[in-house]
Design a protein around this motif. Structure first.
Motif, PDB file in Angstrom:
ATOM      1  N   VAL A  25       0.883  -1.160   0.000  1.00 42.46           N
ATOM      2  CA  VAL A  25       0.000   0.000   0.000  1.00 42.46           C
ATOM      3  C   VAL A  25       0.919   1.208   0.000  1.00 42.46           C
ATOM      4  CG1 VAL A  25      -1.722   1.287   1.307  1.00 42.46           C
ATOM      5  CG2 VAL A  25      -1.804  -1.207   1.281  1.00 42.46           C
ATOM      6  N   LYS A  26       0.697   2.117  -0.921  1.00 38.82           N
ATOM      7  CA  LYS A  26       1.559   3.291  -1.019  1.00 38.82           C
ATOM      8  C   LYS A  26       0.948   4.451  -0.242  1.00 38.82           C
ATOM      9  CE  LYS A  26       3.723   1.921  -5.239  1.00 38.82           C
ATOM     10  NZ  LYS A  26       4.344   2.299  -6.480  1.00 38.82           N
ATOM     11  N   VAL A  27       1.807   5.110   0.538  1.00 32.83           N
ATOM     12  CA  VAL A  27       1.402   6.271   1.321  1.00 32.83           C
ATOM     13  C   VAL A  27       2.415   7.375   1.064  1.00 32.83           C
ATOM     14  CG1 VAL A  27       1.021   7.165   3.654  1.00 32.83           C
ATOM     15  CG2 VAL A  27       0.426   4.803   3.130  1.00 32.83           C
ATOM     16  N   LYS A  28       1.928   8.566   0.762  1.00 31.59           N
ATOM     17  CA  LYS A  28       2.831   9.698   0.547  1.00 31.59           C
ATOM     18  C   LYS A  28       3.326  10.138   1.925  1.00 31.59           C
ATOM     19  CE  LYS A  28       3.321  14.086  -1.790  1.00 31.59           C
ATOM     20  NZ  LYS A  28       2.671  15.120  -2.581  1.00 31.59           N
ATOM     21  N   ALA A  29       4.455   9.557   2.324  1.00 33.35           N
ATOM     22  CA  ALA A  29       4.988   9.798   3.660  1.00 33.35           C
ATOM     23  C   ALA A  29       6.483   9.533   3.674  1.00 33.35           C
ATOM     24  CB  ALA A  29       4.298   8.885   4.665  1.00 33.35           C
ATOM     25  N   HIS A  37       1.433   9.078   9.795  1.00 34.33           N
ATOM     26  CA  HIS A  37       0.118   8.578   9.369  1.00 34.33           C
ATOM     27  C   HIS A  37      -0.291   7.361  10.202  1.00 34.33           C
ATOM     28  CE1 HIS A  37       0.006  11.190   5.859  1.00 34.33           C
ATOM     29  NE2 HIS A  37       1.272  10.852   5.633  1.00 34.33           N
ATOM     30  N   PRO A  38      -0.412   7.545  11.526  1.00 37.53           N
ATOM     31  CA  PRO A  38      -0.705   6.384  12.381  1.00 37.53           C
ATOM     32  C   PRO A  38      -2.038   5.710  12.065  1.00 37.53           C
ATOM     33  CG  PRO A  38      -0.947   8.412  13.623  1.00 37.53           C
ATOM     34  CD  PRO A  38      -0.335   8.769  12.291  1.00 37.53           C
ATOM     35  N   GLY A  39      -3.021   6.468  11.658  1.00 37.18           N
ATOM     36  CA  GLY A  39      -4.326   5.891  11.340  1.00 37.18           C
ATOM     37  C   GLY A  39      -4.259   4.942  10.149  1.00 37.18           C
ATOM     38  N   LYS A  40      -3.546   5.340   9.114  1.00 40.23           N
ATOM     39  CA  LYS A  40      -3.411   4.491   7.925  1.00 40.23           C
ATOM     40  C   LYS A  40      -2.655   3.203   8.256  1.00 40.23           C
ATOM     41  CE  LYS A  40      -3.751   8.122   4.494  1.00 40.23           C
ATOM     42  NZ  LYS A  40      -3.194   8.756   3.318  1.00 40.23           N
TER      43      LYS A  40
END
Length: 53
Positions: A25-29, A37-40
């Motif tokens: 899963v890609k996250v812009k982080a 982004h603890p929720g993601k």
């Protein structure tokens, strides 16, 4: 996958995930995605946990 990670380049992350047969899963982080982004991250862990028994 943290797309803005300056410690582990995106190509390297992709290579390691593919080699391991991982779902990504890609996250812009940054590298500290669990802090920014603890929720993601939590949602992903919970989703993964529901798939195993």
């Amino acid at each position: 996958m943290a797309t803005q990670d300056l410690n582990i380049p995106a190509k390297t992350q992709d290579f390691m995930a593919e080699r391991a047969g991982s779902h990504t899963v890609k996250v812009k982080a940054s590298h500290a995605v669990s802090v920014s982004h603890p929720g993601k991250v939590t949602d992903l862990i919970e989703e993964a946990a529901r798939t195993v028994r």
